[in-house]
Design a protein around this motif. Structure first.
Motif, PDB file in Angstrom:
ATOM      1  N   TRP A 133     -18.521   5.393  -5.445  1.00  0.00           N
ATOM      2  CA  TRP A 133     -17.308   5.193  -5.767  1.00  0.00           C
ATOM      3  C   TRP A 133     -16.291   5.485  -4.600  1.00  0.00           C
ATOM      4  N   ASN A 134     -15.100   4.884  -4.503  1.00  0.00           N
ATOM      5  CA  ASN A 134     -14.059   5.205  -3.328  1.00  0.00           C
ATOM      6  C   ASN A 134     -12.753   5.143  -3.915  1.00  0.00           C
ATOM      7  N   ASN A 135     -12.229   6.317  -4.056  1.00  0.00           N
ATOM      8  CA  ASN A 135     -10.939   6.622  -4.635  1.00  0.00           C
ATOM      9  C   ASN A 135      -9.700   5.955  -3.889  1.00  0.00           C
ATOM     10  N   THR A 136      -9.898   5.841  -2.590  1.00  0.00           N
ATOM     11  CA  THR A 136      -8.905   5.392  -1.581  1.00  0.00           C
ATOM     12  C   THR A 136      -8.738   3.935  -2.157  1.00  0.00           C
ATOM     13  N   CYS A 137      -9.714   3.332  -2.085  1.00  0.00           N
ATOM     14  CA  CYS A 137      -9.882   1.611  -2.519  1.00  0.00           C
ATOM     15  C   CYS A 137      -9.396   1.580  -3.747  1.00  0.00           C
ATOM     16  N   SER A 138     -10.038   2.290  -4.560  1.00  0.00           N
ATOM     17  CA  SER A 138      -9.651   2.027  -6.204  1.00  0.00           C
ATOM     18  C   SER A 138      -8.181   2.288  -6.415  1.00  0.00           C
ATOM     19  N   SER A 149      -6.818  -0.472  -8.572  1.00  0.00           N
ATOM     20  CA  SER A 149      -5.298  -0.900  -8.273  1.00  0.00           C
ATOM     21  C   SER A 149      -5.174  -2.364  -7.920  1.00  0.00           C
ATOM     22  N   PRO A 150      -3.827  -2.711  -8.859  1.00  0.00           N
ATOM     23  CA  PRO A 150      -3.595  -4.381  -8.503  1.00  0.00           C
ATOM     24  C   PRO A 150      -3.440  -4.528  -7.002  1.00  0.00           C
ATOM     25  N   ASN A 151      -3.142  -3.687  -6.153  1.00  0.00           N
ATOM     26  CA  ASN A 151      -2.799  -3.610  -4.713  1.00  0.00           C
ATOM     27  C   ASN A 151      -4.022  -4.476  -4.177  1.00  0.00           C
ATOM     28  N   ASN A 152      -5.377  -4.158  -4.688  1.00  0.00           N
ATOM     29  CA  ASN A 152      -6.413  -4.867  -4.511  1.00  0.00           C
ATOM     30  C   ASN A 152      -6.314  -6.428  -4.509  1.00  0.00           C
ATOM     31  N   CYS A 199     -14.156  -2.867   0.978  1.00  0.00           N
ATOM     32  CA  CYS A 199     -13.065  -1.960   0.638  1.00  0.00           C
ATOM     33  C   CYS A 199     -13.754  -0.482  -0.023  1.00  0.00           C
ATOM     34  N   PHE A 200     -14.820  -0.552  -0.640  1.00  0.00           N
ATOM     35  CA  PHE A 200     -15.563   0.432  -1.029  1.00  0.00           C
ATOM     36  C   PHE A 200     -16.521   1.084  -0.196  1.00  0.00           C
ATOM     37  N   VAL A 201     -16.261   0.853   1.263  1.00  0.00           N
ATOM     38  CA  VAL A 201     -17.473   1.378   2.198  1.00  0.00           C
ATOM     39  C   VAL A 201     -17.272   2.825   2.099  1.00  0.00           C
ATOM     40  N   SER A 202     -18.252   3.475   2.410  1.00  0.00           N
ATOM     41  CA  SER A 202     -18.537   4.964   2.510  1.00  0.00           C
ATOM     42  C   SER A 202     -18.714   5.281   3.699  1.00  0.00           C
ATOM     43  N   SER A 203     -17.927   6.547   4.154  1.00  0.00           N
ATOM     44  CA  SER A 203     -17.641   6.836   5.604  1.00  0.00           C
ATOM     45  C   SER A 203     -19.289   7.687   5.680  1.00  0.00           C
TER      46      SER A 203
END
Ligand code: NAG
Ligand code: NAG
Ligand code: NAG
Length: 303
Positions: A188-193, A234-237, A177-181
């Motif tokens: 850090w990956n804001n989309t995932c966090s 995020s709890p969505n995770n 989920c934290f994969v870096s493009s």
């Protein structure tokens, strides 16, 4: 001459006794054969007490969160694995992130594929070395971790499923989920966090399968803890991680059983898969990170 000899003898005895743990077991830095590009430090804790269970001692690898290290995680009063080690006599390994900021690399391809040279490969090397050097049960290596260490636990389960029997992870994100493009290391990956990385169970499962292509052997059973009020990851995770592992195991996303107010008031434990492959523990009202529960995690490991 006699005095010198007895002094030396006394010194040697003192050193021997220290080595035998009369001064108490200590967390120890060890060097390990590491063919990864990444060079995290390895610490080991061998308690004074011998393993109290059946067979050889199991191994628990405890993976720290950001801005921490193996030794500070070990000395953190909220992290109960030293206590578990002392009580039951199993060996624990405490890796330290080699990256500035102390987070684990769960973003670069290096770490997100088996034998890619990243942190995951280095931790796999620690597991192999610990089993060999301390004569541990190779079929009972377990992984736990919180936050960045929880993310890394998912990555270890994906890249080295053959080395790990079970995982108990706190407040992480799905593997990949934290994969870096851009391929950045320990990014850090804001989309995932932020909880915006949503995908189907099949897509999340594919992410895990791609980390060790062609692997068809057994996989570690997964226990996933997350707080409903987590403001960092995020709890969505939680749901995304459940989707990921139920898909990998090919079991339903509908729990086979749900236990309210367990293991604590306002928590909810959900079991997935007839074989008990996945367990989610949803901590209502709890933020980042959910406190480790030694009894529940040891219970999941069967130790
Ligand atoms: C590193 O060592 C492991 C364990 O001996 C081995 O399986 C693996 O192929 C090696 N990886 C690389 C990239 O050399
Ligand atoms: C963050 O992770 C998502 C997958 O969860 C990925 O699609 C996205 O490209 C990543 N963002 C960056 C900036 O690398
Ligand atoms: C930890 O989990 C056990 C059940 O495995 C439960 O009995 C205990 O109350 C829990 N401890 C805490 C502090 O929540």
């Amino acid at each position: 001459m006699v005095t010198l000899t007895s002094t030396l003898l006394g010194l040697a005895t003192a050193l021997l006794l220290a080595g035998k743990g009369v001064m108490g077991a200590q967390l120890t830095a060890v060097t390990y054969p590491n063919n990864a590009t990444s060079k995290p430090q390895m610490h080991v804790y061998v308690p004074d007490k011998a393993w109290t269970g059946q067979g050889k001692s199991p191994l628990v690898v405890a993976i720290h969160s950001c801005q921490s290290s193996g030794p500070s995680y070990f000395n953190n009063a909220k992290i109960p694995w030293r206590q578990g080690s002392d009580r039951k006599g199993y060996v624990t390994v405490w890796p330290s992130s080699p990256h500035s900021g102390g987070c684990w690399d769960v973003s670069s391809k290096r770490s997100l594929v088996r034998n890619g040279g990243g942190d995951s490969q280095a931790i796999a090397n620690m597991i192999l070395h610990a089993i060999d050097r301390y004569n541990l049960d190779k079929d009972r290596a377990f992984i736990t971790g919180g936050s960045s260490g929880g993310m890394m636990s998912n990555v270890m389960a994906s890249t080295y499923p053959d080395l790990i029997k079970a995982v108990s992870l706190y407040s992480g994100v799905p593997a990949g989920c934290f994969v870096s493009s851009g391929g950045g290391v320990a990014q850090w990956n804001n989309t995932c966090s932020g909880g915006q990385s949503r995908a189907s169970a099949e897509q999340w499962g594919n992410v895990v399968r791609a980390m060790y292509p062609g692997y068809a052997g057994p996989r570690p059973k997964m226990q996933i803890w997350h707080g409903s009020a987590d403001g960092t990851l995020s709890p969505n995770n939680y749901q995304e991680t459940i989707k990921q592992w139920t898909n990998v195991f090919g079991v339903s996303q509908t729990p086979t059983s749900t236990i309210q107010n367990f293991p604590e008031r306002n928590y909810r434990t959900e079991n997935f898969g007839e074989g008990g492959q996945v367990q989610g523990v949803w901590a209502q009202g709890v933020g980042h990170s959910v406190p480790s529960n030694l009894t529940a995690s040891e219970g999941w490991f069967g130790i």
